[in-house]
Design a protein around this motif. Structure first.
Motif, PDB file in Angstrom:
ATOM      1  N   GLU A 205       4.128   6.655  -3.326  1.00 36.77           N
ATOM      2  CA  GLU A 205       3.127   5.647  -3.675  1.00 36.77           C
ATOM      3  C   GLU A 205       3.226   4.440  -2.758  1.00 36.77           C
ATOM      4  O   GLU A 205       2.206   3.863  -2.351  1.00 36.77           O
ATOM      5  CB  GLU A 205       3.308   5.203  -5.128  1.00 36.77           C
ATOM      6  CG  GLU A 205       2.783   6.187  -6.158  1.00 36.77           C
ATOM      7  CD  GLU A 205       2.805   5.600  -7.560  1.00 36.77           C
ATOM      8  OE1 GLU A 205       2.268   4.485  -7.734  1.00 36.77           O
ATOM      9  OE2 GLU A 205       3.361   6.242  -8.458  1.00 36.77           O
ATOM     10  N   LEU A 206       4.439   4.036  -2.447  1.00 29.42           N
ATOM     11  CA  LEU A 206       4.634   2.894  -1.546  1.00 29.42           C
ATOM     12  C   LEU A 206       4.076   3.196  -0.159  1.00 29.42           C
ATOM     13  O   LEU A 206       3.441   2.339   0.470  1.00 29.42           O
ATOM     14  CB  LEU A 206       6.124   2.547  -1.458  1.00 29.42           C
ATOM     15  CG  LEU A 206       6.743   1.947  -2.727  1.00 29.42           C
ATOM     16  CD1 LEU A 206       8.267   1.991  -2.635  1.00 29.42           C
ATOM     17  CD2 LEU A 206       6.271   0.519  -2.940  1.00 29.42           C
ATOM     18  N   MET A 207       4.308   4.424   0.337  1.00 28.48           N
ATOM     19  CA  MET A 207       3.752   4.805   1.634  1.00 28.48           C
ATOM     20  C   MET A 207       2.231   4.708   1.620  1.00 28.48           C
ATOM     21  O   MET A 207       1.611   4.139   2.532  1.00 28.48           O
ATOM     22  CB  MET A 207       4.182   6.234   1.990  1.00 28.48           C
ATOM     23  CG  MET A 207       5.638   6.393   2.371  1.00 28.48           C
ATOM     24  SD  MET A 207       6.008   8.124   2.821  1.00 28.48           S
ATOM     25  CE  MET A 207       7.740   7.981   3.302  1.00 28.48           C
ATOM     26  N   GLU A 208       1.615   5.254   0.568  1.00 32.09           N
ATOM     27  CA  GLU A 208       0.167   5.242   0.487  1.00 32.09           C
ATOM     28  C   GLU A 208      -0.379   3.843   0.217  1.00 32.09           C
ATOM     29  O   GLU A 208      -1.551   3.561   0.489  1.00 32.09           O
ATOM     30  CB  GLU A 208      -0.295   6.198  -0.612  1.00 32.09           C
ATOM     31  CG  GLU A 208       0.000   7.663  -0.287  1.00 32.09           C
ATOM     32  CD  GLU A 208      -0.358   8.608  -1.423  1.00 32.09           C
ATOM     33  OE1 GLU A 208      -0.370   8.143  -2.594  1.00 32.09           O
ATOM     34  OE2 GLU A 208      -0.640   9.784  -1.144  1.00 32.09           O
ATOM     35  N   GLY A 209       0.474   2.957  -0.307  1.00 34.21           N
ATOM     36  CA  GLY A 209       0.050   1.593  -0.620  1.00 34.21           C
ATOM     37  C   GLY A 209       0.289   0.597   0.487  1.00 34.21           C
ATOM     38  O   GLY A 209       0.114  -0.619   0.290  1.00 34.21           O
ATOM     39  N   VAL A 210       0.687   1.067   1.672  1.00 32.13           N
ATOM     40  CA  VAL A 210       0.908   0.164   2.808  1.00 32.13           C
ATOM     41  C   VAL A 210      -0.401  -0.548   3.149  1.00 32.13           C
ATOM     42  O   VAL A 210      -1.469   0.060   3.182  1.00 32.13           O
ATOM     43  CB  VAL A 210       1.438   0.943   4.031  1.00 32.13           C
ATOM     44  CG1 VAL A 210       1.345   0.101   5.297  1.00 32.13           C
ATOM     45  CG2 VAL A 210       2.880   1.376   3.786  1.00 32.13           C
ATOM     46  N   THR A 211      -0.316  -1.843   3.395  1.00 32.50           N
ATOM     47  CA  THR A 211      -1.492  -2.634   3.719  1.00 32.50           C
ATOM     48  C   THR A 211      -1.191  -3.636   4.818  1.00 32.50           C
ATOM     49  O   THR A 211      -0.072  -4.162   4.907  1.00 32.50           O
ATOM     50  CB  THR A 211      -2.015  -3.384   2.474  1.00 32.50           C
ATOM     51  OG1 THR A 211      -3.142  -4.198   2.839  1.00 32.50           O
ATOM     52  CG2 THR A 211      -0.938  -4.284   1.873  1.00 32.50           C
ATOM     53  N   ALA A 212      -2.197  -3.902   5.640  1.00 22.68           N
ATOM     54  CA  ALA A 212      -2.056  -4.908   6.690  1.00 22.68           C
ATOM     55  C   ALA A 212      -2.236  -6.309   6.130  1.00 22.68           C
ATOM     56  O   ALA A 212      -1.860  -7.299   6.764  1.00 22.68           O
ATOM     57  CB  ALA A 212      -3.070  -4.653   7.808  1.00 22.68           C
ATOM     58  N   ASP A 213      -2.810  -6.396   4.917  1.00 24.00           N
ATOM     59  CA  ASP A 213      -3.042  -7.703   4.291  1.00 24.00           C
ATOM     60  C   ASP A 213      -1.776  -8.154   3.581  1.00 24.00           C
ATOM     61  O   ASP A 213      -1.735  -8.299   2.354  1.00 24.00           O
ATOM     62  CB  ASP A 213      -4.206  -7.625   3.300  1.00 24.00           C
ATOM     63  CG  ASP A 213      -5.514  -7.284   3.987  1.00 24.00           C
ATOM     64  OD1 ASP A 213      -5.706  -7.722   5.140  1.00 24.00           O
ATOM     65  OD2 ASP A 213      -6.332  -6.573   3.376  1.00 24.00           O
ATOM     66  N   ILE A 214      -0.731  -8.383   4.347  1.00 24.74           N
ATOM     67  CA  ILE A 214       0.561  -8.746   3.782  1.00 24.74           C
ATOM     68  C   ILE A 214       0.576 -10.217   3.404  1.00 24.74           C
ATOM     69  O   ILE A 214       0.027 -11.067   4.113  1.00 24.74           O
ATOM     70  CB  ILE A 214       1.691  -8.434   4.787  1.00 24.74           C
ATOM     71  CG1 ILE A 214       3.062  -8.693   4.156  1.00 24.74           C
ATOM     72  CG2 ILE A 214       1.516  -9.219   6.086  1.00 24.74           C
ATOM     73  CD1 ILE A 214       4.217  -8.231   5.024  1.00 24.74           C
ATOM     74  N   ASP A 215       1.169 -10.527   2.258  1.00 24.41           N
ATOM     75  CA  ASP A 215       1.341 -11.901   1.819  1.00 24.41           C
ATOM     76  C   ASP A 215       2.692 -12.387   2.312  1.00 24.41           C
ATOM     77  O   ASP A 215       3.736 -12.033   1.766  1.00 24.41           O
ATOM     78  CB  ASP A 215       1.260 -11.986   0.291  1.00 24.41           C
ATOM     79  CG  ASP A 215       1.298 -13.423  -0.214  1.00 24.41           C
ATOM     80  OD1 ASP A 215       1.551 -14.327   0.599  1.00 24.41           O
ATOM     81  OD2 ASP A 215       1.073 -13.635  -1.415  1.00 24.41           O
TER      82      ASP A 215
END
Length: 262
Positions: A205-215
């Protein structure tokens, strides 16, 4: 060695022989952008974003007065989860790392070797850089989608030493995918093997939830360490400068499982 050494090995491997060419064409500085995991996915899986670390790899090329330095800046975003099993009691022994390294092109050809590295080659770098992890064996492969791109993800069995205790672990690695910022992204997940039933699905799930919109302000500031001290806004302990660079003694916030394998 520290966790940063893994990414250092990824980003500099194979570039040394090309460094002179990079300098000649005015390509002596390269930097990627940090990438993380969606907050909702972190909440669902129980992992906290604990650090965003910039890792600079420098290589001197040339000789005498012609010497110049090629600099490659990479980013490592760490996520950790406290677990209790066997000798571990509430320790951050489940870790998920997102690594980014810049694509570097000459005449339209990418020369960063991470792009073509197999999961086996990536995991060999992990084994080479941590003295207390070994006997890594390939278990299975699968496909996964990260940032809209399909790539191979692999699971490996390994033996590790954690806080003086022998511990079998699962290692998950995804092969490189490109980001919208023209970087290359790799993920690594590790947890005690006895927790596979729950943590394997979390890592996927973490792999699929990777995002460039990092806080960049969300680095586990609401987390409390085992010693009771709260992390600062950059996800570091109150007694750590937390600027992403090594201290004089190369100490780091290495409470996570990979941090103790050194």
């Amino acid at each position: 060695m520290k966790r940063r050494t893994v990414l250092g090995g990824l980003s500099i491997a194979g570039l040394t022989s090309l460094a002179g060419c990079l300098g000649l064409v005015g390509m002596d500085e390269h930097e990627s952008s940090p990438v993380g995991v969606e907050a909702s996915v972190r909440d669902e899986t129980g992992y906290a974003q604990t650090d965003i670390d910039d890792i600079v790899v420098e290589e001197e090329v040339g000789a005498s007065i012609a010497t110049e330095t090629i600099s490659v800046t990479n980013y490592m975003t760490e996520h950790e989860k406290s677990v209790s099993i066997g000798p571990l009691d509430g320790q951050r022994a489940a870790v998920f790392i997102v690594l980014t390294t810049p694509q570097i092109s000459i005449a339209g050809r990418n020369v960063n070797p991470v792009e073509d590295m197999s999961a086996q080659e990536i995991i060999e770098l992990v084994e080479d850089n941590y003295d207390d992890i070994g006997d890594i064996s390939h278990d299975e492969d699968g496909e996964i989608t990260i940032l809209g791109g399909e790539t191979t993800r692999s699971r490996f069995d390994a033996d590790a030493t954690f806080d003086g205790h022998d511990l079998p672990v699962d290692l998950h690695v995804s092969e490189a995918v490109p980001t919208d910022d023209d970087d290359l992204l790799v993920t690594i997940g590790v947890y005690p093997q006895d927790l596979r039933m729950q943590e394997e699905s979390n890592v996927l799930e973490l792999m699929e939830g990777v995002t460039a919109d990092i806080d960049t302000n969300d680095d586990g500031s609401d987390e409390t360490d085992d010693d009771g001290s709260e992390d600062d806004a950059n996800g570091n302990d109150g007694d750590d400068g937390g600027n992403g660079e090594d201290d004089g003694d190369e100490s780091e916030d290495d409470d996570g499982i990979l941090g103790t394998l050194e």
